[in-house]
Design an enzyme around this catalytic site. Structure first.
Site, PDB file in Angstrom:
ATOM      1  N   SER A  25       0.854  -1.193   0.000  1.00 43.13           N
ATOM      2  CA  SER A  25       0.000   0.000   0.000  1.00 43.13           C
ATOM      3  C   SER A  25       0.890   1.243   0.000  1.00 43.13           C
ATOM      4  O   SER A  25       2.036   1.181  -0.482  1.00 43.13           O
ATOM      5  CB  SER A  25      -0.929  -0.033   1.224  1.00 43.13           C
ATOM      6  OG  SER A  25      -1.906   0.973   1.124  1.00 43.13           O
ATOM      7  N   ASN A  26       0.413   2.346   0.503  1.00 47.06           N
ATOM      8  CA  ASN A  26       1.180   3.592   0.563  1.00 47.06           C
ATOM      9  C   ASN A  26       0.655   4.430   1.733  1.00 47.06           C
ATOM     10  O   ASN A  26      -0.365   4.076   2.328  1.00 47.06           O
ATOM     11  CB  ASN A  26       1.088   4.330  -0.783  1.00 47.06           C
ATOM     12  CG  ASN A  26      -0.349   4.687  -1.099  1.00 47.06           C
ATOM     13  OD1 ASN A  26      -0.962   5.488  -0.415  1.00 47.06           O
ATOM     14  ND2 ASN A  26      -0.914   4.043  -2.122  1.00 47.06           N
ATOM     15  N   PRO A  27       1.341   5.543   2.064  1.00 50.76           N
ATOM     16  CA  PRO A  27       0.985   6.265   3.306  1.00 50.76           C
ATOM     17  C   PRO A  27      -0.207   7.220   3.206  1.00 50.76           C
ATOM     18  O   PRO A  27      -0.410   8.038   4.108  1.00 50.76           O
ATOM     19  CB  PRO A  27       2.262   7.071   3.625  1.00 50.76           C
ATOM     20  CG  PRO A  27       3.248   6.744   2.581  1.00 50.76           C
ATOM     21  CD  PRO A  27       2.551   6.097   1.444  1.00 50.76           C
ATOM     22  N   SER A  28      -1.013   7.138   2.167  1.00 49.44           N
ATOM     23  CA  SER A  28      -2.137   8.086   2.065  1.00 49.44           C
ATOM     24  C   SER A  28      -3.098   7.907   3.248  1.00 49.44           C
ATOM     25  O   SER A  28      -3.535   6.793   3.545  1.00 49.44           O
ATOM     26  CB  SER A  28      -2.888   7.874   0.753  1.00 49.44           C
ATOM     27  OG  SER A  28      -4.066   8.662   0.735  1.00 49.44           O
ATOM     28  N   ALA A  92      -4.525   7.587  -3.736  1.00 56.86           N
ATOM     29  CA  ALA A  92      -3.196   7.087  -4.097  1.00 56.86           C
ATOM     30  C   ALA A  92      -3.369   5.601  -4.439  1.00 56.86           C
ATOM     31  O   ALA A  92      -3.316   4.730  -3.569  1.00 56.86           O
ATOM     32  CB  ALA A  92      -2.226   7.286  -2.937  1.00 56.86           C
TER      33      ALA A  92
END
Ligand code: PMT
Length: 212
Positions: A25-28, A92
């Site tokens: 995943s990502n930090p959004s 994101a």
């Protein structure tokens, strides 16, 4: 009675599962998208908010659609596109997902040393290809190098009306922060720096420009 503006907003990250207990995943955090949704409601718009997994309380008055993966986000955005006047894609989205998803938890020993990846569809590009006359589509660009050039390229190749560029290599803005520093680029050639602001103020300035 005048018809309300219908606004479709995506927010937050997507998760792409490896096995039932692991994902990429990502930090959004969803803060930028939720701020836009809240501001759109304040302006009297009807808002569909398509949200990846975040820990925020949805703004009162939005129609919330929870999704997890890029595939789910794509399907939901496509279903809601028809009724939207304005689409804002702050999510994101993971560009890739593991080629194989294991249905049971992999043991430490069995965890593959290398994973193969497949590309997820570009959701906003698909939306802009399917749009009808008069629908406006706004994307975001999260960049760390050659920010302007990359954003201009995304604006053109994704067929957007505007793109909101944030240079996420800058400290204190972008992912998970309460602040952002956005430059808007339009398909008509405008470049508008909104300056460093809270995400609430950034949302107001974006909507002032894209739906005056
Ligand atoms: O959520 P926050 O913590 O508040 O952080 C806000 C933010 C940094 C996530 C937000 O401001 C932002 O920049 N969002 C876009 C992040 C991103 O994925 O950018 P990108 O440059 O990789 O993608 C460009 C555009 O294409 C985006 O509108 C994105 O939603 C869209 N996209 C990307 C990949 C994909 N497969 N499908 C898409 O639709």
């Amino acid at each position: 009675m005048t018809k309300k503006i219908q606004c479709l907003i995506s927010a937050g990250p997507t998760r792409e599962w490896i096995d039932p207990v692991r994902f990429i995943s990502n930090p959004s955090s969803g803060k930028m998208g939720y701020a836009l949704a809240e501001e759109a409601v304040a302006r009297g718009f009807e808002v569909d908010l398509v949200s990846g997994p975040v820990s925020l309380t949805p703004p009162p008055g939005v129609r919330l659609h929870r999704v997890v993966t890029a595939d789910e986000m794509e399907k939901t955005m496509k279903e809601l596109l028809d009724r939207a006047h304005l689409v804002i894609m702050t999510a994101a989205v993971c560009d890739h997902r593991p080629k194989k998803q294991w249905s049971e938890k992999l043991s430490k020993e069995d965890f593959p040393k290398n994973l193969e990846w497949v590309k997820n569809n570009d959701i906003v590009r698909g939306l802009s290809a399917a749009r009808k006359n008069g629908q406006k589509i706004i994307g975001f660009a999260a960049e760390t190098t050659d920010a302007m050039a990359h954003a201009a390229e995304k604006l053109a190749t994704k067929g957007l009306d505007w793109i909101a560029l944030n240079d996420v290599s800058q400290k204190g803005i972008g992912f998970a922060s309460d602040f952002n520093d956005v430059t808007l680029l339009s398909s008509a050639g405008e470049t508008i720096a909104l300056g460093r602001e809270t995400k609430k103020k950034t949302a107001q300035k974006i909507l002032d420009r894209v739906w005056p």
